[in-house]
Design a protein around this motif. Sequence first.
Motif, PDB file in Angstrom:
ATOM      1  N   GLY A   1      45.406  56.563  34.501  1.00 34.09           N
ATOM      2  CA  GLY A   1      45.657  55.471  33.569  1.00 34.09           C
ATOM      3  C   GLY A   1      46.327  54.287  34.237  1.00 34.09           C
ATOM      4  N   ARG A   2      47.287  54.539  35.126  1.00 35.70           N
ATOM      5  CA  ARG A   2      47.962  53.464  35.844  1.00 35.70           C
ATOM      6  C   ARG A   2      47.029  52.802  36.849  1.00 35.70           C
ATOM      7  N   LEU A   3      46.123  53.577  37.440  1.00 35.65           N
ATOM      8  CA  LEU A   3      45.134  52.986  38.346  1.00 35.65           C
ATOM      9  C   LEU A   3      44.214  52.032  37.590  1.00 35.65           C
ATOM     10  N   LEU A   4      43.819  52.421  36.393  1.00 29.07           N
ATOM     11  CA  LEU A   4      42.911  51.587  35.605  1.00 29.07           C
ATOM     12  C   LEU A   4      43.585  50.297  35.152  1.00 29.07           C
ATOM     13  N   SER A   5      44.862  50.373  34.794  1.00 29.34           N
ATOM     14  CA  SER A   5      45.579  49.182  34.337  1.00 29.34           C
ATOM     15  C   SER A   5      46.004  48.279  35.481  1.00 29.34           C
TER      16      SER A   5
ATOM     17  N   THR B   1      39.184  46.568  45.041  1.00 28.39           N
ATOM     18  CA  THR B   1      39.943  45.440  44.514  1.00 28.39           C
ATOM     19  C   THR B   1      40.537  45.805  43.169  1.00 28.39           C
ATOM     20  N   VAL B   2      41.835  45.591  43.022  1.00 24.94           N
ATOM     21  CA  VAL B   2      42.512  45.877  41.763  1.00 24.94           C
ATOM     22  C   VAL B   2      42.384  44.671  40.850  1.00 24.94           C
ATOM     23  N   ALA B   3      41.927  44.895  39.630  1.00 22.47           N
ATOM     24  CA  ALA B   3      41.786  43.823  38.647  1.00 22.47           C
ATOM     25  C   ALA B   3      42.721  44.110  37.485  1.00 22.47           C
ATOM     26  N   PRO B   4      43.917  43.484  37.425  1.00 19.01           N
ATOM     27  CA  PRO B   4      44.857  43.728  36.329  1.00 19.01           C
ATOM     28  C   PRO B   4      44.224  43.395  34.984  1.00 19.01           C
ATOM     29  N   LEU B   5      44.457  44.259  33.996  1.00 24.94           N
ATOM     30  CA  LEU B   5      43.860  44.072  32.678  1.00 24.94           C
ATOM     31  C   LEU B   5      44.871  43.586  31.655  1.00 24.94           C
ATOM     32  N   ASP B   6      46.105  43.262  32.104  1.00 27.70           N
ATOM     33  CA  ASP B   6      47.119  42.754  31.188  1.00 27.70           C
ATOM     34  C   ASP B   6      46.660  41.448  30.580  1.00 27.70           C
ATOM     35  N   GLY B   7      46.836  41.323  29.268  1.00 33.09           N
ATOM     36  CA  GLY B   7      46.463  40.093  28.594  1.00 33.09           C
ATOM     37  C   GLY B   7      45.004  40.050  28.186  1.00 33.09           C
ATOM     38  N   ASP B   8      44.203  40.975  28.640  1.00 34.54           N
ATOM     39  CA  ASP B   8      42.796  41.058  28.281  1.00 34.54           C
ATOM     40  C   ASP B   8      42.667  42.096  27.174  1.00 34.54           C
ATOM     41  N   GLU B   9      42.295  41.647  25.963  1.00 38.21           N
ATOM     42  CA  GLU B   9      42.262  42.552  24.815  1.00 38.21           C
ATOM     43  C   GLU B   9      41.270  43.685  25.022  1.00 38.21           C
ATOM     44  N   SER B  10      40.074  43.363  25.491  1.00 39.15           N
ATOM     45  CA  SER B  10      39.067  44.399  25.714  1.00 39.15           C
ATOM     46  C   SER B  10      39.484  45.318  26.855  1.00 39.15           C
ATOM     47  N   GLY B  11      40.116  44.738  27.882  1.00 42.77           N
ATOM     48  CA  GLY B  11      40.587  45.543  29.004  1.00 42.77           C
ATOM     49  C   GLY B  11      41.694  46.476  28.579  1.00 42.77           C
ATOM     50  N   ALA B  12      42.633  45.985  27.759  1.00 43.02           N
ATOM     51  CA  ALA B  12      43.725  46.823  27.274  1.00 43.02           C
ATOM     52  C   ALA B  12      43.182  47.968  26.421  1.00 43.02           C
TER      53      ALA B  12
END
Length: 233
Positions: free
Chosen positions: A178-182, A1-12
Amino acid sequence: TVAPLDGDESGAMAVFVATFAFSILFMLAAVTYGMQIAQSVVTEKESRIVEILAAAVPIRSLLVGKVVGNTLMALGQVVLIVCAALVALSFSDYRELIALIAPVAGWFILFFLVGFASLACLWAGAGAMATRVQDLSQTTTPLTMIVMMVYVAGLLARGTVAEILSYVPIASTVMMPGRLLSGEAGWPEALLALAVSVAFMVVAIWLGVRIYRRGLMQTNSVMSLKQAFSKAS
């Protein structure tokens, strides 16, 4: 499952740190073990021991031994560092990100193996082009520049540039994980980039072997890039 990290400060921040880690790991391993391959080749040429080795062992076997041995050492070091980093992450406040980073780390290791193998024979070819250890600064400059550009791209490339570079061999070693993680890419894109990298690896190995075989016994002068490519064709 892909979990987009956009908008998440810790995720970014996790995306940035992971991409930076992938970039520096690739740079250090590629330069360290690549130069080790080149130095071993030119040292044997400079001492003339290669003439004895070539008479007893097929040249292809000499090359395979150097490339496979250093590739396994580089891969082992990268795997050890990645595993240690994941263990350390489990004791931090970002332990919940392990479920996202661990699979991407696996993709990075796979891309690293293909990327390093693509360059390994070229490092050996660069060593064969030289006649003395001092000449390596001249013959290995193109490979060093490639590795450094991949490192810089991993730190600075964003958006469309990052998307394009994630399909470019060698650069994809850093950009695609990096793109997979984001969440910007999924496993189909990763497989496509990996297939392109494997195709490039075959061509790079073919070219590196040709240059290595042509330059190994040339001890009177440094082989230029023009001569190397013309003789390898």
